[in-house]
Design a protein around this motif. Structure first.
Motif, PDB file in Angstrom:
ATOM      1  N   THR A  44       0.260  41.198  30.594  1.00 10.22           N
ATOM      2  CA  THR A  44       0.071  40.018  29.741  1.00 10.22           C
ATOM      3  C   THR A  44      -1.175  40.182  28.874  1.00 10.22           C
ATOM      4  O   THR A  44      -1.171  39.817  27.702  1.00 10.22           O
ATOM      5  CB  THR A  44      -0.019  38.725  30.567  1.00 10.22           C
ATOM      6  OG1 THR A  44      -1.096  38.814  31.478  1.00 10.22           O
ATOM      7  CG2 THR A  44       1.269  38.448  31.308  1.00 10.22           C
ATOM      8  N   TYR A  45      -2.220  40.760  29.452  1.00 10.84           N
ATOM      9  CA  TYR A  45      -3.440  41.010  28.679  1.00 10.84           C
ATOM     10  C   TYR A  45      -3.155  41.999  27.545  1.00 10.84           C
ATOM     11  O   TYR A  45      -3.612  41.813  26.418  1.00 10.84           O
ATOM     12  CB  TYR A  45      -4.542  41.542  29.598  1.00 10.84           C
ATOM     13  CG  TYR A  45      -5.806  41.892  28.861  1.00 10.84           C
ATOM     14  CD1 TYR A  45      -6.659  40.902  28.400  1.00 10.84           C
ATOM     15  CD2 TYR A  45      -6.150  43.218  28.617  1.00 10.84           C
ATOM     16  CE1 TYR A  45      -7.817  41.213  27.717  1.00 10.84           C
ATOM     17  CE2 TYR A  45      -7.299  43.540  27.931  1.00 10.84           C
ATOM     18  CZ  TYR A  45      -8.133  42.539  27.482  1.00 10.84           C
ATOM     19  OH  TYR A  45      -9.273  42.853  26.794  1.00 10.84           O
ATOM     20  N   LYS A  46      -2.395  43.040  27.832  1.00 12.66           N
ATOM     21  CA  LYS A  46      -2.066  44.034  26.806  1.00 12.66           C
ATOM     22  C   LYS A  46      -1.233  43.428  25.679  1.00 12.66           C
ATOM     23  O   LYS A  46      -1.392  43.799  24.516  1.00 12.66           O
ATOM     24  CB  LYS A  46      -1.318  45.208  27.423  1.00 12.66           C
ATOM     25  CG  LYS A  46      -2.195  46.131  28.235  1.00 12.66           C
ATOM     26  CD  LYS A  46      -1.390  47.267  28.822  1.00 12.66           C
ATOM     27  CE  LYS A  46      -2.243  48.202  29.645  1.00 12.66           C
ATOM     28  NZ  LYS A  46      -1.443  49.301  30.230  1.00 12.66           N
ATOM     29  N   ILE A  47      -0.358  42.496  26.009  1.00  5.05           N
ATOM     30  CA  ILE A  47       0.432  41.820  24.974  1.00  5.05           C
ATOM     31  C   ILE A  47      -0.501  41.046  24.044  1.00  5.05           C
ATOM     32  O   ILE A  47      -0.381  41.120  22.822  1.00  5.05           O
ATOM     33  CB  ILE A  47       1.492  40.885  25.609  1.00  5.05           C
ATOM     34  CG1 ILE A  47       2.588  41.709  26.273  1.00  5.05           C
ATOM     35  CG2 ILE A  47       2.087  39.946  24.561  1.00  5.05           C
ATOM     36  CD1 ILE A  47       3.565  40.899  27.100  1.00  5.05           C
ATOM     37  N   MET A  66      -9.148  33.862  21.068  1.00  5.24           N
ATOM     38  CA  MET A  66      -7.695  33.826  20.857  1.00  5.24           C
ATOM     39  C   MET A  66      -6.986  34.600  21.971  1.00  5.24           C
ATOM     40  O   MET A  66      -5.989  34.115  22.528  1.00  5.24           O
ATOM     41  CB  MET A  66      -7.349  34.418  19.481  1.00  5.24           C
ATOM     42  CG  MET A  66      -7.807  33.560  18.330  1.00  5.24           C
ATOM     43  SD  MET A  66      -7.819  34.332  16.692  1.00  5.24           S
ATOM     44  CE  MET A  66      -6.254  35.109  16.574  1.00  5.24           C
ATOM     45  N   ILE A  67      -7.513  35.767  22.298  1.00  2.04           N
ATOM     46  CA  ILE A  67      -6.918  36.582  23.361  1.00  2.04           C
ATOM     47  C   ILE A  67      -6.999  35.843  24.691  1.00  2.04           C
ATOM     48  O   ILE A  67      -6.017  35.795  25.448  1.00  2.04           O
ATOM     49  CB  ILE A  67      -7.614  37.955  23.443  1.00  2.04           C
ATOM     50  CG1 ILE A  67      -7.288  38.790  22.202  1.00  2.04           C
ATOM     51  CG2 ILE A  67      -7.210  38.702  24.707  1.00  2.04           C
ATOM     52  CD1 ILE A  67      -8.111  40.047  22.055  1.00  2.04           C
ATOM     53  N   GLY A  68      -8.147  35.239  24.977  1.00  2.00           N
ATOM     54  CA  GLY A  68      -8.309  34.493  26.225  1.00  2.00           C
ATOM     55  C   GLY A  68      -7.337  33.336  26.339  1.00  2.00           C
ATOM     56  O   GLY A  68      -6.722  33.129  27.402  1.00  2.00           O
ATOM     57  N   ASP A  69      -7.181  32.586  25.252  1.00  2.00           N
ATOM     58  CA  ASP A  69      -6.226  31.470  25.251  1.00  2.00           C
ATOM     59  C   ASP A  69      -4.806  31.973  25.515  1.00  2.00           C
ATOM     60  O   ASP A  69      -4.048  31.367  26.279  1.00  2.00           O
ATOM     61  CB  ASP A  69      -6.247  30.727  23.919  1.00  2.00           C
ATOM     62  CG  ASP A  69      -7.513  29.914  23.703  1.00  2.00           C
ATOM     63  OD1 ASP A  69      -8.299  29.780  24.663  1.00  2.00           O
ATOM     64  OD2 ASP A  69      -7.706  29.421  22.575  1.00  2.00           O
ATOM     65  N   ALA A  70      -4.462  33.087  24.869  1.00  2.00           N
ATOM     66  CA  ALA A  70      -3.108  33.633  25.020  1.00  2.00           C
ATOM     67  C   ALA A  70      -2.857  34.085  26.455  1.00  2.00           C
ATOM     68  O   ALA A  70      -1.790  33.819  27.019  1.00  2.00           O
ATOM     69  CB  ALA A  70      -2.897  34.789  24.044  1.00  2.00           C
ATOM     70  N   ALA A 102      -0.421  30.571  20.933  1.00  2.00           N
ATOM     71  CA  ALA A 102      -1.785  30.350  21.423  1.00  2.00           C
ATOM     72  C   ALA A 102      -2.802  30.752  20.356  1.00  2.00           C
ATOM     73  O   ALA A 102      -3.811  30.074  20.157  1.00  2.00           O
ATOM     74  CB  ALA A 102      -2.019  31.137  22.713  1.00  2.00           C
ATOM     75  N   PHE A 103      -2.523  31.854  19.655  1.00  2.00           N
ATOM     76  CA  PHE A 103      -3.415  32.293  18.574  1.00  2.00           C
ATOM     77  C   PHE A 103      -3.453  31.246  17.465  1.00  2.00           C
ATOM     78  O   PHE A 103      -4.529  30.895  16.972  1.00  2.00           O
ATOM     79  CB  PHE A 103      -2.935  33.618  17.992  1.00  2.00           C
ATOM     80  CG  PHE A 103      -3.290  34.837  18.813  1.00  2.00           C
ATOM     81  CD1 PHE A 103      -3.647  34.749  20.138  1.00  2.00           C
ATOM     82  CD2 PHE A 103      -3.252  36.084  18.238  1.00  2.00           C
ATOM     83  CE1 PHE A 103      -3.966  35.870  20.884  1.00  2.00           C
ATOM     84  CE2 PHE A 103      -3.568  37.217  18.957  1.00  2.00           C
ATOM     85  CZ  PHE A 103      -3.922  37.113  20.284  1.00  2.00           C
ATOM     86  N   ILE A 104      -2.298  30.748  17.077  1.00  2.00           N
ATOM     87  CA  ILE A 104      -2.220  29.752  16.004  1.00  2.00           C
ATOM     88  C   ILE A 104      -2.966  28.482  16.415  1.00  2.00           C
ATOM     89  O   ILE A 104      -3.702  27.890  15.611  1.00  2.00           O
ATOM     90  CB  ILE A 104      -0.752  29.433  15.649  1.00  2.00           C
ATOM     91  CG1 ILE A 104      -0.038  30.676  15.099  1.00  2.00           C
ATOM     92  CG2 ILE A 104      -0.661  28.274  14.677  1.00  2.00           C
ATOM     93  CD1 ILE A 104      -0.616  31.225  13.816  1.00  2.00           C
ATOM     94  N   ASN A 105      -2.801  28.069  17.660  1.00  2.00           N
ATOM     95  CA  ASN A 105      -3.504  26.862  18.133  1.00  2.00           C
ATOM     96  C   ASN A 105      -5.015  27.059  18.111  1.00  2.00           C
ATOM     97  O   ASN A 105      -5.759  26.135  17.759  1.00  2.00           O
ATOM     98  CB  ASN A 105      -3.036  26.479  19.534  1.00  2.00           C
ATOM     99  CG  ASN A 105      -1.651  25.886  19.522  1.00  2.00           C
ATOM    100  OD1 ASN A 105      -1.188  25.369  18.509  1.00  2.00           O
ATOM    101  ND2 ASN A 105      -0.970  25.962  20.653  1.00  2.00           N
ATOM    102  N   ARG A 106      -5.492  28.248  18.489  1.00  2.00           N
ATOM    103  CA  ARG A 106      -6.936  28.518  18.453  1.00  2.00           C
ATOM    104  C   ARG A 106      -7.435  28.481  17.013  1.00  2.00           C
ATOM    105  O   ARG A 106      -8.509  27.943  16.726  1.00  2.00           O
ATOM    106  CB  ARG A 106      -7.237  29.867  19.104  1.00  2.00           C
ATOM    107  CG  ARG A 106      -8.671  30.347  18.930  1.00  2.00           C
ATOM    108  CD  ARG A 106      -9.715  29.354  19.370  1.00  2.00           C
ATOM    109  NE  ARG A 106      -9.710  29.150  20.790  1.00  2.00           N
ATOM    110  CZ  ARG A 106     -10.580  28.374  21.430  1.00  2.00           C
ATOM    111  NH1 ARG A 106     -11.520  27.732  20.771  1.00  2.00           N
ATOM    112  NH2 ARG A 106     -10.505  28.228  22.723  1.00  2.00           N
ATOM    113  N   ILE A 107      -6.666  29.036  16.082  1.00  6.72           N
ATOM    114  CA  ILE A 107      -7.059  29.021  14.669  1.00  6.72           C
ATOM    115  C   ILE A 107      -7.162  27.583  14.176  1.00  6.72           C
ATOM    116  O   ILE A 107      -8.114  27.216  13.471  1.00  6.72           O
ATOM    117  CB  ILE A 107      -6.070  29.845  13.820  1.00  6.72           C
ATOM    118  CG1 ILE A 107      -6.212  31.324  14.161  1.00  6.72           C
ATOM    119  CG2 ILE A 107      -6.290  29.615  12.332  1.00  6.72           C
ATOM    120  CD1 ILE A 107      -5.107  32.205  13.609  1.00  6.72           C
ATOM    121  N   LYS A 108      -6.209  26.732  14.563  1.00  8.00           N
ATOM    122  CA  LYS A 108      -6.253  25.317  14.165  1.00  8.00           C
ATOM    123  C   LYS A 108      -7.491  24.628  14.738  1.00  8.00           C
ATOM    124  O   LYS A 108      -8.149  23.846  14.047  1.00  8.00           O
ATOM    125  CB  LYS A 108      -4.992  24.588  14.641  1.00  8.00           C
ATOM    126  CG  LYS A 108      -3.749  24.933  13.852  1.00  8.00           C
ATOM    127  CD  LYS A 108      -2.545  24.199  14.422  1.00  8.00           C
ATOM    128  CE  LYS A 108      -1.267  24.570  13.718  1.00  8.00           C
ATOM    129  NZ  LYS A 108      -0.096  23.914  14.336  1.00  8.00           N
TER     130      LYS A 108
END
Length: 149
Positions: A44-47, A66-70, A102-108
């Motif tokens: 999951t971390y690699k993804i 972003m990675i942490g949230d994902a 998750a990345f998009i939510n962090r950007i928002k």
């Protein structure tokens, strides 16, 4: 006589950073045993890290967040058994989609935070500029002269 250029060699396609078949096996094992394997967590971390290198996300300064949230979202999906093992869909794409959102939510969130800071700065700088204008407009008494005369 025409010179022939040597043919360019095709680059070997990179191996997956997460093997989808192995990832599915790890999920099936987790769903039966409820034992979160280190390899599954690492996958999951690699993804998340792999997705962070896509052109959409490469230049953000808060890429680690972003990675942490994902990773948190994907592990929660694993623990809650959100992916249907019996479906013909690929678990790699399912979890990549979770990471993408998750990345998009962090950007928002970061944009909202930045906008709040900018609004506050504009308000404070406006007040300071207005106070500075007022102090220049109001005549100052020379208190030193009054004391001596």
């Amino acid at each position: 006589m025409k010179e022939t250029k040597p043919k360019k060699k095709k680059k070997n396609k990179k191996a997956y950073y997460v093997n989808p078949k192995r990832f599915l096996e790890l999920l099936k094992t987790y769903y039966t045993t409820d034992d979160l394997d280190d390899e599954l967590a690492e996958s999951t971390y690699k993804i998340a890290v792999g997705l962070s290198y896509s052109p959409n996300f490469i230049n953000y300064s808060y890429k680690d967040e972003m990675i942490g949230d994902a990773v948190v979202k994907m592990i929660a999906a694993v623990k809650n058994k959100k992916f249907n093992i019996d479906s013909p869909s690929n678990p790699f794409s399912y979890f990549t989609t979770i990471a993408y959102h998750a990345f998009i939510n962090r950007i928002k969130k970061e944009k909202k935070y930045r906008d709040t800071i900018n609004d506050y700065q504009e308000q404070v700088y406006g007040q300071l500029a207005a106070e500075e204008d007022m102090s220049k407009a109001a005549p100052q008494k020379d208190y030193d002269k009054e004391l001596y005369y």
